[in-house]
Design an enzyme around this catalytic site. Structure first.
Site, PDB file in Angstrom:
ATOM      1  N   ASP A  59     -56.776  18.552  18.021  1.00 50.45           N
ATOM      2  CA  ASP A  59     -57.346  17.400  17.923  1.00 50.45           C
ATOM      3  C   ASP A  59     -58.610  17.449  17.499  1.00 50.45           C
ATOM      4  OD1 ASP A  59     -58.346  18.374  20.156  1.00 50.45           O
ATOM      5  OD2 ASP A  59     -57.951  16.588  21.552  1.00 50.45           O
ATOM      6  N   GLU A  60     -59.191  18.583  17.047  1.00 48.54           N
ATOM      7  CA  GLU A  60     -60.819  18.760  16.647  1.00 48.54           C
ATOM      8  C   GLU A  60     -60.957  19.660  15.634  1.00 48.54           C
ATOM      9  OE1 GLU A  60     -63.600  20.579  19.200  1.00 48.54           O
ATOM     10  OE2 GLU A  60     -62.153  21.487  20.306  1.00 48.54           O
TER      11      GLU A  60
END
Length: 399
Positions: free
Chosen positions: A106-107
């Site tokens: 998620d990053e």
């Protein structure tokens, strides 16, 4: 921002797992959603923003989360769905820059240096990325823009959720002066406590002491601390980092000292690791067994093979051998299997047929074909069926 400087973007999805569930199930919107292991032995992976006022955060024991928010909605999560959305978000980033480093599911980091000439100001690029992600997935993200990676990451965390923070080069000294030391990467609770003993709570106070002072006090760590406190970081955005290891581990629903039970878990984990290795077309020479006892003491044992392998049975026999050599003085809470020291897979005659036999390879290929079509649980070995209660820890990505 000055185009002569590097322009680094850090994107962090907001409560990613929980937000995906709220998009896919609109009835969950506005409600406290907690994702993680559902037994009392599990931990929280992600909590929606509605759950956070109750004090719930990632890595918290699930039992604690249930006590804090008994009316919350507790879900085990859907790893495949999150991975699918993650791939689509990474594709959006790669439309804007060829230099994208996926830091986790998620990053990600992006190097936008030079992209302004084609796509406009970096801040406009960031807003365009946020708009595309929301338009396509109804998900929000937070973005930091800065002259280096660690400042960009700090920036993405300042205005969550749905934030955008720009840290221009000229404002870095002022920004760092008041930044708490706990925000620096690699500075944990123990280091913060030691700095507080010196009367230091901000990065500006670190810079009041000379580089020689910090080197004399903490050596290389002191040198790194001094430069970080001034906002200096030469870390590069590295796209498509090559995998270095592949592993799987599970926390048991109940502690056990029974070796056969542990070996059953090791069989399923060996199958998962072998399947992952074959999928990325790699083989590894070093097989590692991880054991965590009920007092949280962790022990690892490894063995380097004569030739690299991606064979489930070779991995399993190796970790079983390592377990047989280990004294289990206490009950076991967790076990895990990993393979490292990769080599690219090649079609060549094996010098050690007893390790990678044609029979084992054919079996692996058959299992891979069935699971690819019908899912990982479509074909389960008889020994694994004895695992009636399964409480997995958060799956590890290949690193």
């Amino acid at each position: 921002m000055n185009t002569a400087q590097r322009i680094i973007l850090h994107l962090d999805m907001d409560a990613f797992f929980a937000s995906v569930e709220q998009v896919d199930q609109p009835s969950l919107r506005g409600k406290p959603v907690i994702i993680g292991g559902l037994s009392d032995r599990g931990v929280v992976s992600t909590a929606s923003y509605e759950a956070r006022p109750y004090g719930i955060h990632s890595a918290m024991p699930m039992a604690t989360a249930r006590n804090l928010c008994p009316h919350g909605i507790f879900l085990s999560g859907r790893r495949r769905r999150y991975a699918q959305i993650s791939r689509q978000i990474m594709a959006i980033l790669q439309d804007c820059s060829p230099v994208v480093e996926k830091a986790s599911i998620d990053e990600a980091y992006m190097d936008l240096t030079g992209c302004e000439r084609l796509l406009g100001p970096a801040e406009d690029i960031a807003r365009s990325i946020k708009d595309r992600i929301f338009h396509q997935h109804e998900l929000t993200c937070s973005i930091g823009l800065a002259p280096n990676k660690f400042l960009a990451k700090i920036g993405s965390d300042l205005d969550k959720p749905d934030g955008l923070r720009v840290i221009p080069p000229a404002s870095v000294p002022e920004f760092m002066a008041s930044l708490p030391v706990s925000k620096l990467p690699g500075v944990g609770a123990k280091t913060v406590a030691r700095l507080h003993e010196l009367g230091i709570s901000t990065c500006g106070q670190i810079s009041q002491f000379s580089l020689e002072f910090w080197e004399a006090k903490w050596g290389k760590r002191g040198r790194a601390l001094f430069y970080l406190a001034q906002g200096q970081d030469d870390g590069q955005v590295v796209p498509r980092r090559k995998a270095k290891s592949c592993g799987a581990e599970d926390t048991f629903a109940r502690d056990t000292a029974d070796r056969e039970t542990i070996k059953t878990w090791l069989l399923e984990q060996s199958e998962e690791v072998g399947r992952s290795l074959r999928k990325i077309k790699s083989r590894g020479r070093t097989v590692t067994l991880k054991i965590k006892f009920n007092d949280f003491q962790t022990v690892t044992r490894n063995r380097t093979l004569a030739q690299p392998t991606d064979c489930t049975q070779v991995i399993y026999r190796t970790v079983c051998g390592l377990l047989d050599e280990m004294r289990l003085s206490k009950s076991v809470r967790l076990c895990g299997v990993s393979v490292s020291q990769f080599q690219a897979r090649q079609s060549q005659l094996s010098l050690f047929p007893e390790q990678n036999s044609p029979r084992d390879r054919n079996l692996d290929q058959a299992v891979d074909t069935i699971t690819a079509k019908f899912g990982n649980r479509a074909l389960v070995r008889g020994a694994v069926l004895s695992l009636q209660t399964r409480e997995p820890s958060e799956p590890k990505e290949t690193k």
